[in-house]
Write a protein that holds these residues in place. Structure first.
Motif, PDB file in Angstrom:
ATOM      1  N   VAL A 221      12.706  15.037   1.325  1.00  0.00           N
ATOM      2  CA  VAL A 221      11.666  14.188   0.768  1.00  0.00           C
ATOM      3  C   VAL A 221      12.114  13.740  -0.620  1.00  0.00           C
ATOM      4  N   TYR A 222      11.643  12.563  -1.022  1.00  0.00           N
ATOM      5  CA  TYR A 222      11.909  12.105  -2.389  1.00  0.00           C
ATOM      6  C   TYR A 222      10.874  12.731  -3.325  1.00  0.00           C
ATOM      7  N   GLN A 223      11.332  13.227  -4.464  1.00  0.00           N
ATOM      8  CA  GLN A 223      10.424  13.842  -5.425  1.00  0.00           C
ATOM      9  C   GLN A 223      10.583  13.185  -6.792  1.00  0.00           C
ATOM     10  N   LEU A 224       9.434  12.959  -7.457  1.00  0.00           N
ATOM     11  CA  LEU A 224       9.412  12.382  -8.792  1.00  0.00           C
ATOM     12  C   LEU A 224       9.323  13.495  -9.833  1.00  0.00           C
ATOM     13  N   TRP A 225       9.878  13.218 -11.022  1.00  0.00           N
ATOM     14  CA  TRP A 225       9.902  14.224 -12.097  1.00  0.00           C
ATOM     15  C   TRP A 225       9.582  13.556 -13.431  1.00  0.00           C
ATOM     16  N   PHE A 226       8.826  14.271 -14.273  1.00  0.00           N
ATOM     17  CA  PHE A 226       8.704  13.905 -15.674  1.00  0.00           C
ATOM     18  C   PHE A 226       9.832  14.596 -16.427  1.00  0.00           C
ATOM     19  N   ALA A 227      10.471  13.884 -17.350  1.00  0.00           N
ATOM     20  CA  ALA A 227      11.540  14.457 -18.160  1.00  0.00           C
ATOM     21  C   ALA A 227      10.985  14.798 -19.539  1.00  0.00           C
ATOM     22  N   ASP A 228      10.700  16.098 -19.751  1.00  0.00           N
ATOM     23  CA  ASP A 228      10.262  16.571 -21.059  1.00  0.00           C
ATOM     24  C   ASP A 228      11.499  17.026 -21.824  1.00  0.00           C
ATOM     25  N   GLY A 229      12.188  16.097 -22.426  1.00  0.00           N
ATOM     26  CA  GLY A 229      13.469  16.431 -23.049  1.00  0.00           C
ATOM     27  C   GLY A 229      14.488  16.743 -21.974  1.00  0.00           C
ATOM     28  N   THR A 230      14.984  17.992 -21.961  1.00  0.00           N
ATOM     29  CA  THR A 230      15.942  18.421 -20.931  1.00  0.00           C
ATOM     30  C   THR A 230      15.259  19.150 -19.777  1.00  0.00           C
ATOM     31  N   THR A 231      13.942  19.293 -19.832  1.00  0.00           N
ATOM     32  CA  THR A 231      13.187  20.001 -18.795  1.00  0.00           C
ATOM     33  C   THR A 231      12.552  18.994 -17.845  1.00  0.00           C
ATOM     34  N   MET A 232      12.729  19.236 -16.540  1.00  0.00           N
ATOM     35  CA  MET A 232      12.149  18.352 -15.529  1.00  0.00           C
ATOM     36  C   MET A 232      10.874  18.982 -14.983  1.00  0.00           C
ATOM     37  N   ARG A 233       9.806  18.194 -14.932  1.00  0.00           N
ATOM     38  CA  ARG A 233       8.497  18.667 -14.488  1.00  0.00           C
ATOM     39  C   ARG A 233       8.080  17.898 -13.235  1.00  0.00           C
ATOM     40  N   PRO A 234       7.690  18.603 -12.114  1.00  0.00           N
ATOM     41  CA  PRO A 234       7.312  17.898 -10.873  1.00  0.00           C
ATOM     42  C   PRO A 234       6.199  16.888 -11.121  1.00  0.00           C
ATOM     43  N   ALA A 235       6.322  15.707 -10.486  1.00  0.00           N
ATOM     44  CA  ALA A 235       5.333  14.640 -10.696  1.00  0.00           C
ATOM     45  C   ALA A 235       4.920  13.968  -9.396  1.00  0.00           C
ATOM     46  N   GLY A 236       5.191  14.603  -8.232  1.00  0.00           N
ATOM     47  CA  GLY A 236       4.716  14.029  -6.975  1.00  0.00           C
ATOM     48  C   GLY A 236       5.829  13.745  -5.983  1.00  0.00           C
ATOM     49  N   LEU A 237       5.426  13.485  -4.730  1.00  0.00           N
ATOM     50  CA  LEU A 237       6.358  13.215  -3.636  1.00  0.00           C
ATOM     51  C   LEU A 237       6.133  11.810  -3.090  1.00  0.00           C
ATOM     52  N   LEU A 238       7.204  11.210  -2.578  1.00  0.00           N
ATOM     53  CA  LEU A 238       7.134   9.889  -1.952  1.00  0.00           C
ATOM     54  C   LEU A 238       7.268  10.034  -0.446  1.00  0.00           C
ATOM     55  N   ALA A 239       6.362   9.380   0.319  1.00  0.00           N
ATOM     56  CA  ALA A 239       6.471   9.417   1.782  1.00  0.00           C
ATOM     57  C   ALA A 239       7.695   8.640   2.239  1.00  0.00           C
ATOM     58  N   LEU A 248       0.476   7.240  -7.910  1.00  0.00           N
ATOM     59  CA  LEU A 248       0.058   7.713  -9.225  1.00  0.00           C
ATOM     60  C   LEU A 248       0.768   9.035  -9.471  1.00  0.00           C
ATOM     61  N   MET A 249       1.631   9.084 -10.459  1.00  0.00           N
ATOM     62  CA  MET A 249       2.402  10.298 -10.710  1.00  0.00           C
ATOM     63  C   MET A 249       1.468  11.439 -11.102  1.00  0.00           C
ATOM     64  N   GLU A 250       1.752  12.621 -10.575  1.00  0.00           N
ATOM     65  CA  GLU A 250       0.874  13.771 -10.760  1.00  0.00           C
ATOM     66  C   GLU A 250       0.988  14.318 -12.171  1.00  0.00           C
ATOM     67  N   GLY A 251      -0.166  14.561 -12.773  1.00  0.00           N
ATOM     68  CA  GLY A 251      -0.192  15.153 -14.092  1.00  0.00           C
ATOM     69  C   GLY A 251      -0.151  14.128 -15.206  1.00  0.00           C
ATOM     70  N   ALA A 252      -0.433  14.614 -16.418  1.00  0.00           N
ATOM     71  CA  ALA A 252      -0.403  13.752 -17.589  1.00  0.00           C
ATOM     72  C   ALA A 252       1.035  13.494 -18.018  1.00  0.00           C
ATOM     73  N   VAL A 253       1.247  12.367 -18.674  1.00  0.00           N
ATOM     74  CA  VAL A 253       2.579  12.054 -19.185  1.00  0.00           C
ATOM     75  C   VAL A 253       2.967  13.050 -20.266  1.00  0.00           C
ATOM     76  N   GLY A 254       2.028  13.334 -21.172  1.00  0.00           N
ATOM     77  CA  GLY A 254       2.283  14.321 -22.203  1.00  0.00           C
ATOM     78  C   GLY A 254       3.491  13.969 -23.058  1.00  0.00           C
ATOM     79  N   PRO A 255       4.380  14.955 -23.288  1.00  0.00           N
ATOM     80  CA  PRO A 255       5.544  14.696 -24.154  1.00  0.00           C
ATOM     81  C   PRO A 255       6.716  14.039 -23.435  1.00  0.00           C
ATOM     82  N   ALA A 256       6.562  13.700 -22.144  1.00  0.00           N
ATOM     83  CA  ALA A 256       7.682  13.153 -21.379  1.00  0.00           C
ATOM     84  C   ALA A 256       8.178  11.846 -21.987  1.00  0.00           C
ATOM     85  N   THR A 257       9.495  11.697 -22.039  1.00  0.00           N
ATOM     86  CA  THR A 257      10.114  10.472 -22.542  1.00  0.00           C
ATOM     87  C   THR A 257      10.774   9.666 -21.432  1.00  0.00           C
TER      88      THR A 257
END
Length: 283
Positions: A221-239, A248-257
């Motif tokens: 499956v394809y998976q989306l990630w938020f990049a918080d600096g060098t840390t990757m945070r799960p952000a949802g799956l693509l069918a 709509l990506m899962e979770g708040a953007v927060g500090p992600a760049t």
């Protein structure tokens, strides 16, 4: 995105919530045909329908039982105690009045004993079958009650999923209509697919649009990630059915760049396990 496009996206998202109703044959003809077309493109829904159908079948089998072991002995015991009643053959009395007194015909002794044995067996069998039929009816009613309870739970789950999909569609539209929304695009791999992210810092949410992304290999499956600096945070799956998909990506953007897209085992991963198809800085 136009209102028509947003409406189409909402209807497509709604299809993923119809697996329970489809497994229980609770969809109308047009809705069933539309969902079956969706099944040809969605392996996740196909698997869920298969599992729900198997569960419904197991619920029916769970209440089935073999006939009582004592039934055969009870039938054979009754055969020896049940008498055959002599047949009544209507006749005529003197004066034209019908004579309904029983008429006994003489039969060979062996044949008479055999007839009584057969009739006794039939009578006992019918008596036993009556009790067995009542027992079967009770089991059937119990199975029906279980199936109805399952249907109610599936309906409640479907209603909840539809409401959730509706909330997500509203949130997606809210991000795209935000005054500060900004977009950025990139290629996804080497197959000509493209990805676009729309970001609103005011809403603290992001939307991802994929176009031309091929269906992943089985079990992937394809998976989306938020990049918080060098840390990757799960952000949802693509069918990923090969057509344009908006999520709509899962979770708040927060500090992600930025964000990334990877190929992961079905169900997703807590951390990336493959090289990213793309890395994209947020606008």
């Amino acid at each position: 995105m136009s209102a028509t496009a947003r409406g189409s996206s909402g209807r497509d998202a709604e299809l993923h919530t119809l697996t329970g109703a489809y497994a229980l044959h609770a969809l109308g003809e047009r809705e069933r045909a539309r969902f079956e077309r969706h099944l040809t493109e969605c392996t996740a829904c196909t698997q869920e329908v298969r599992e729900l159908s198997a569960t419904a079948g197991r619920l029916g089998l769970a209440v089935s039982e073999p006939p009582p072991t004592a039934m055969k002995a009870q039938v054979l015991q009754r055969i020896a105690t049940v008498r055959q009643e002599p047949p009544t053959i209507p006749g005529m009395r003197p004066g034209g009045e019908r004579d309904r007194r029983p008429v006994h015909r003489v039969r060979p002794a062996g044949r008479r004993r055999l007839s009584r044995f057969v009739l006794a067996a039939c009578v006992a069998g019918v008596a036993a079958f009556g009790g067995y039929a009542t027992w079967q009816q009770r089991l059937a009613e119990d199975a029906l009650s279980r199936a109805e309870a399952l249907a109610r739970r599936a309906e409640a789950s479907t209603r909840q999923a539809r409401e959730q999909a509706g909330h997500q569609s509203e949130a997606l539209a809210d991000v795209l209509a935000a005054p500060d929304v900004r977009t950025s695009s990139t290629a996804l791999g080497s197959a000509g697919a493209t990805g676009t992210v729309a970001l609103s810092h005011d809403r603290d949410r992001a939307v991802f649009l994929a176009t031309g992304l091929p269906r992943p290999d089985a079990g992937k499956v394809y998976q989306l990630w938020f990049a918080d600096g060098t840390t990757m945070r799960p952000a949802g799956l693509l069918a990923s059915s090969g057509s344009a998909e908006t999520i709509l990506m899962e979770g708040a953007v927060g500090p992600a760049t930025g964000m990334g897209v990877t190929v992961e085992p079905a169900g997703g991963s807590s951390q990336p396990t493959s090289q990213p198809l793309a890395l994209l800085n947020f606008p």
